[in-house]
Design an enzyme around this catalytic site. Structure first.
Site, PDB file in Angstrom:
ATOM      1  N   THR A  51       0.830  -1.207   0.000  1.00  0.00           N
ATOM      2  CA  THR A  51       0.000   0.000   0.000  1.00  0.00           C
ATOM      3  C   THR A  51       0.862   1.254   0.000  1.00  0.00           C
ATOM      4  O   THR A  51       0.517   2.258  -0.627  1.00  0.00           O
ATOM      5  CB  THR A  51      -0.932   0.006   1.222  1.00  0.00           C
ATOM      6  OG1 THR A  51      -1.817  -1.112   1.121  1.00  0.00           O
ATOM      7  CG2 THR A  51      -1.744   1.274   1.317  1.00  0.00           C
ATOM      8  N   TYR A 142       6.858 -11.521   4.709  1.00  0.00           N
ATOM      9  CA  TYR A 142       5.717 -10.931   4.007  1.00  0.00           C
ATOM     10  C   TYR A 142       5.377 -11.826   2.811  1.00  0.00           C
ATOM     11  O   TYR A 142       6.053 -11.798   1.791  1.00  0.00           O
ATOM     12  CB  TYR A 142       6.081  -9.512   3.573  1.00  0.00           C
ATOM     13  CG  TYR A 142       4.963  -8.719   2.914  1.00  0.00           C
ATOM     14  CD1 TYR A 142       3.657  -9.197   2.843  1.00  0.00           C
ATOM     15  CD2 TYR A 142       5.225  -7.466   2.380  1.00  0.00           C
ATOM     16  CE1 TYR A 142       2.657  -8.459   2.251  1.00  0.00           C
ATOM     17  CE2 TYR A 142       4.235  -6.712   1.791  1.00  0.00           C
ATOM     18  CZ  TYR A 142       2.953  -7.213   1.723  1.00  0.00           C
ATOM     19  OH  TYR A 142       1.968  -6.479   1.128  1.00  0.00           O
ATOM     20  N   LYS A 172       3.135 -11.970   7.571  1.00  0.00           N
ATOM     21  CA  LYS A 172       2.052 -11.171   7.001  1.00  0.00           C
ATOM     22  C   LYS A 172       1.547 -11.972   5.806  1.00  0.00           C
ATOM     23  O   LYS A 172       2.185 -12.043   4.754  1.00  0.00           O
ATOM     24  CB  LYS A 172       2.551  -9.796   6.581  1.00  0.00           C
ATOM     25  CG  LYS A 172       1.430  -8.884   6.095  1.00  0.00           C
ATOM     26  CD  LYS A 172       1.951  -7.480   5.837  1.00  0.00           C
ATOM     27  CE  LYS A 172       0.814  -6.517   5.523  1.00  0.00           C
ATOM     28  NZ  LYS A 172       0.101  -6.842   4.282  1.00  0.00           N
ATOM     29  N   SER A 174      -0.664 -12.552   2.937  1.00  0.00           N
ATOM     30  CA  SER A 174      -1.549 -11.910   1.960  1.00  0.00           C
ATOM     31  C   SER A 174      -1.788 -12.862   0.795  1.00  0.00           C
ATOM     32  O   SER A 174      -1.313 -12.658  -0.322  1.00  0.00           O
ATOM     33  CB  SER A 174      -0.932 -10.595   1.470  1.00  0.00           C
ATOM     34  OG  SER A 174      -0.850  -9.666   2.521  1.00  0.00           O
ATOM     35  N   GLY A 198      -3.912 -10.727   5.304  1.00  0.00           N
ATOM     36  CA  GLY A 198      -3.851  -9.550   4.459  1.00  0.00           C
ATOM     37  C   GLY A 198      -4.743  -9.500   3.243  1.00  0.00           C
ATOM     38  O   GLY A 198      -4.403  -8.845   2.269  1.00  0.00           O
ATOM     39  N   ASP A 200      -8.470  -8.361   2.357  1.00  0.00           N
ATOM     40  CA  ASP A 200      -9.704  -7.752   2.872  1.00  0.00           C
ATOM     41  C   ASP A 200     -10.941  -8.590   2.577  1.00  0.00           C
ATOM     42  O   ASP A 200     -11.812  -8.769   3.423  1.00  0.00           O
ATOM     43  CB  ASP A 200      -9.916  -6.379   2.235  1.00  0.00           C
ATOM     44  CG  ASP A 200      -8.950  -5.342   2.756  1.00  0.00           C
ATOM     45  OD1 ASP A 200      -8.196  -5.642   3.692  1.00  0.00           O
ATOM     46  OD2 ASP A 200      -8.937  -4.222   2.207  1.00  0.00           O
ATOM     47  N   GLU A 201     -11.031  -9.078   1.329  1.00  0.00           N
ATOM     48  CA  GLU A 201     -12.253  -9.726   0.884  1.00  0.00           C
ATOM     49  C   GLU A 201     -12.559 -11.010   1.649  1.00  0.00           C
ATOM     50  O   GLU A 201     -13.694 -11.492   1.634  1.00  0.00           O
ATOM     51  CB  GLU A 201     -12.153 -10.052  -0.617  1.00  0.00           C
ATOM     52  CG  GLU A 201     -12.017  -8.837  -1.517  1.00  0.00           C
ATOM     53  CD  GLU A 201     -10.596  -8.302  -1.614  1.00  0.00           C
ATOM     54  OE1 GLU A 201     -10.377  -7.360  -2.389  1.00  0.00           O
ATOM     55  OE2 GLU A 201      -9.702  -8.823  -0.927  1.00  0.00           O
TER      56      GLU A 201
END
Length: 249
Positions: A51, A142, A172, A174, A198, A200-201
Site C-alpha cells: 500500500t 511478508y 504477514k 496476503s 492480508g 480484505d475480501e
C-alpha cells in the site's frame, strides 16, 4: 512507542503521502498518526509495504519515511513495523540495519520476485541474511504470492525456521490459500507466531467458532467513510472475542 509490546489489534498498512510534484510528503505524517490513533483507535502500522508503494521508492525515501513514522509515532503507536524487502540483498540488509538503528518495532521482508527462490531453503537463506542484520528486532516474512510469484507454502516454511532465524515472529499472510493459513495456525499451538492476514475480501469468512486458540490476526487500512469504519469496529470486536487478529494492504 512501547518496545516489545505484544502485537495485537488492528495494523494499518500505510499509504505514502506525496506532493503534487511526486516527492514524499513527510510533513503530514504527524496528522496521519493522530488520525489513526484518535479516530480509528489503531496503534500499529506497517510502513513501506504494498500500500505504501515501498518498492517503487528509493532507498533514501524509504529511510526517510521510516524515520518519520518512528519519530511521529513515539508515545502514540505501539508498533511500527518497517518493510525492508528489496530485489537487492545488500539494499534489503541496509534497510534492516537502518530500521534497527532508528528503533523499529519489527521488520518484514518480501520474497525476491525477479530472480525468485525456487524452494524453501533458498527463500529462508535470503530471509536469514536480512534478519541477521537486525539481530534484536522481531522479523516477519511478508507472503504475497500473487505479486511475487513465489508460491512456496508458508506451512512448509515454518518447519525449523526459528532455528535459522531466531528473531522470526510470524507472517504477514496476503494470500487466498486458506488451507495453507489453517495449517500454519494448526502448527502454532504454542502461539509463538503471529499471522497477520492480508486479504480484505476474505475477512468475512472468519467466524467465531473454533478460533480461540489462534495467535494473531490484525486488520489494516482504516477507512474514512462511516460505513467502512463501522465494519472495522465489527472486525475489531470479532478479533477481541476470538484472539484471531488480522492485517491487510
Amino acid at each position: 512507542m512501547t518496545p516489545r509490546k505484544k502485537l495485537e489489534g488492528l495494523v494499518a498498512a500505510t499509504v505514502t503521502p506525496m506532493t503534487p510534484d511526486g516527492q514524499i510528503n513527510l510533513s503530514v505524517i504527524h496528522q496521519y498518526v493522530d488520525y489513526l490513533v484518535s479516530e480509528q483507535n489503531v496503534k500499529n502500522v506497517f510502513v513501506n509495504g504494498t500500500t505504501g508503494e515501498g518498492l517503487s521508492l528509493s532507498i533514501q525515501e524509504r529511510k526517510q519515511l521510516a524515520e518519520e513514522w518512528i519519530c511521529q509515532g513515539k508515545n502514540k503507536l505501539d508498533h511500527v513495523i518497517i518493510h525492508v524487502g528489496a530485489l537487492s540483498l545488500p539494499e534489503s540488509q541496509e534497510l534492516a540495519r537502518h530500521a534497527a538503528a532508528i528503533g523499529a518495532s519489527g521488520i518484514a521482508v518480501i520474497a525476491p520476485f525477479f530472480f525468485k527462490p525456487t524452494n524453501k531453503d533458498e527463500l529462508i537463506a535470503f530471509l536469514q541474511k536480512v534478519a541477521s542484520e537486525a539481530p534484536a528486532v522481531p522479523f516477519y516474512y511478508y507472503h504475497i504470492p500473487h505479486l511475487t510469484g513465489v508460491k512456496i507454502r508458508v506451512e512448509e516454511l515454518l518447519d525449523g525456521i526459528k532455528k535459522q532465524i531466531p528473531t522470526f515472529q510470524g507472517v504477514k499472510f496476503s494470500d487466498t490459500d486458506l488451507l495453507d493459513l489453517a495449517q500454519c495456525i494448526s502448527k502454532n499451538e504454542s502461539k509463538q507466531f503471529a499471522f497477520l492476514y492480508g486479504v480484505d475480501e476474505y475477512i468475512q469468512l472468519f467466524g467465531t467458532k473454533n478460533q480461540s486458540d489462534v495467535a494473531s490476526l490484525c486488520k489494516a487500512r482504516p477507512c474514512i467513510s462511516t460505513e467502512v469504519s463501522g465494519s472495522h469496529w465489527g472486525i475489531s470486536q470479532l478479533c477481541h472475542q476470538t484472539r484471531f487478529w488480522c492485517c491487510t494492504d
